[in-house]
Design an enzyme around this catalytic site. Structure first.
Site, PDB file in Angstrom:
ATOM      1  N   PRO A 125       0.839  -1.218   0.000  1.00 33.34           N
ATOM      2  CA  PRO A 125       0.000   0.000   0.000  1.00 33.34           C
ATOM      3  C   PRO A 125       0.869   1.262   0.000  1.00 33.34           C
ATOM      4  CG  PRO A 125      -0.663  -1.521   1.741  1.00 33.34           C
ATOM      5  CD  PRO A 125       0.628  -2.029   1.201  1.00 33.34           C
ATOM      6  N   GLU A 126       0.558   2.171  -0.915  1.00 31.87           N
ATOM      7  CA  GLU A 126       1.266   3.451  -1.002  1.00 31.87           C
ATOM      8  C   GLU A 126       0.280   4.558  -0.624  1.00 31.87           C
ATOM      9  OE1 GLU A 126       3.408   3.773  -4.752  1.00 31.87           O
ATOM     10  OE2 GLU A 126       3.395   1.612  -4.976  1.00 31.87           O
TER      11      GLU A 126
ATOM     12  N   HIS B 107      -4.073 -14.791  10.492  1.00 34.83           N
ATOM     13  CA  HIS B 107      -3.104 -13.687  10.513  1.00 34.83           C
ATOM     14  C   HIS B 107      -3.699 -12.375  11.032  1.00 34.83           C
ATOM     15  CE1 HIS B 107      -0.591 -16.382   8.211  1.00 34.83           C
ATOM     16  NE2 HIS B 107      -1.532 -16.471   7.292  1.00 34.83           N
TER      17      HIS B 107
ATOM     18  N   ARG C 123       2.272 -11.281   5.956  1.00 35.59           N
ATOM     19  CA  ARG C 123       3.736 -11.274   5.765  1.00 35.59           C
ATOM     20  C   ARG C 123       4.472 -10.536   6.884  1.00 35.59           C
ATOM     21  NH1 ARG C 123       4.911 -10.012  -0.415  1.00 35.59           N
ATOM     22  NH2 ARG C 123       6.976 -10.725   0.207  1.00 35.59           N
TER      23      ARG C 123
END
Ligand SMILES: [Zn+2]
Length: 272
Positions: free
Chosen positions: A2-3, A92, A115
């Site tokens: 994500p930016e 997660h 991750r």
């Protein structure tokens, strides 16, 4: 990863459901996503009202009524979503924040990150992200000229550096360099003022278009409501290796710069 447009979209979808609400409970299922390690996030936050949720660079800054803050970074695969309290926890899910009022505690904000490059950072009363570069949507060309003039790195690498300019990542750097007609390997300190002015306009235009389409979903990204972004189908170079350039119709190329996959048009983007 994500930016700026994706993180901003998460903030916009999350804030209306969380700002002004009290944190009633925090469950940390995976303690090592909370930093620093010794911090008891629940003890410091429970009972406090959330006064703002804001984006700075790619970070999401939560400010509590006592002035203390924590920062959530989505990393590569992180999601911050609103879920009904009675729904099952997805795998997660590392942190669950219960917000609401005393009678209505039906929704939870869940941080999920398979991750685990992201996490929650307690910063207390310290200034968030002190060393971070300026925000690209408001950055003046003169500032960008000054900053790029101090580095001999390839422009692609320079723009990925969060200390130089905040919020850009691989997708929006490639898209902005194409829009500005600048080769990703061009040396940052060799760009003319005119090129940098064009680059500054391109960055803003690309980010605004991406914000309008609620960001890009390549794999993991979702906003706080669980909705995917729509900008990925409008990328002009990113992920379009060997497909025709929209401007000159020649095939686009992919190279690796600083370990990052880089997409560009060898004809439309020049090194000088
Ligand atoms: Zn082209």
């Amino acid at each position: 990863m994500p930016e700026l447009p994706e993180v901003q979209t998460v903030v916009q979808t999350l804030a209306p459901h969380a700002v002004g609400k009290v944190i009633w409970e925090i469950n940390v299922h995976r303690p090592d996503v909370v930093r620093p390690m010794h911090v008891n996030l629940a003890r410091k936050s429970i009972g406090r009202r959330i006064v703002s949720i804001a984006r700075r660079g790619k970070q999401i800054i939560w400010t509590l009524e006592d002035g203390n803050r924590f920062v959530i970074h989505l990393g590569m695969s992180g999601r911050l979503t609103l879920e009904p309290a009675d729904s099952g926890l997805a795998p997660h899910t590392h942190v669950v924040i219960h917000v609401g009022n005393s009678v209505q505690r039906t929704r939870q904000i869940r941080f999920r990150d398979p991750r685990r490059f992201g996490g929650v950072w307690w910063i207390g009363s310290e200034e968030p992200a002190g060393a971070m570069g300026p925000e690209p949507l408001t950055m003046k060309t003169g500032e960008l000229v000054k900053r790029l003039g101090k580095t001999t790195r390839a422009i692609k690498n320079a723009l990925l550096d969060q200390h130089l300019i905040a919020g850009l990542g691989n997708i929006y750097v490639d898209e902005s360099l194409f829009e500005a007609g600048i080769h990703p390997l061009a040396r940052a300190d060799k760009l003319s003022v005119e090129q940098i002015a064009r680059l500054n306009r391109a960055i803003k235009a690309v980010l605004k278009r991406a914000l309008k389409h609620r960001g890009s979903t390549l794999r993991d990204y979702r906003d706080a409501d669980g909705t995917a972004g729509g900008f990925q189908s409008l990328h002009r170079v990113y992920g379009r290796t060997d497909q025709p350039c929209h401007t000159c119709k020649r095939p686009l190329k992919r190279i690796v710069i600083g370990g990052r996959s880089t997409h560009f048009c060898p004809r439309c983007q020049t090194r000088s």
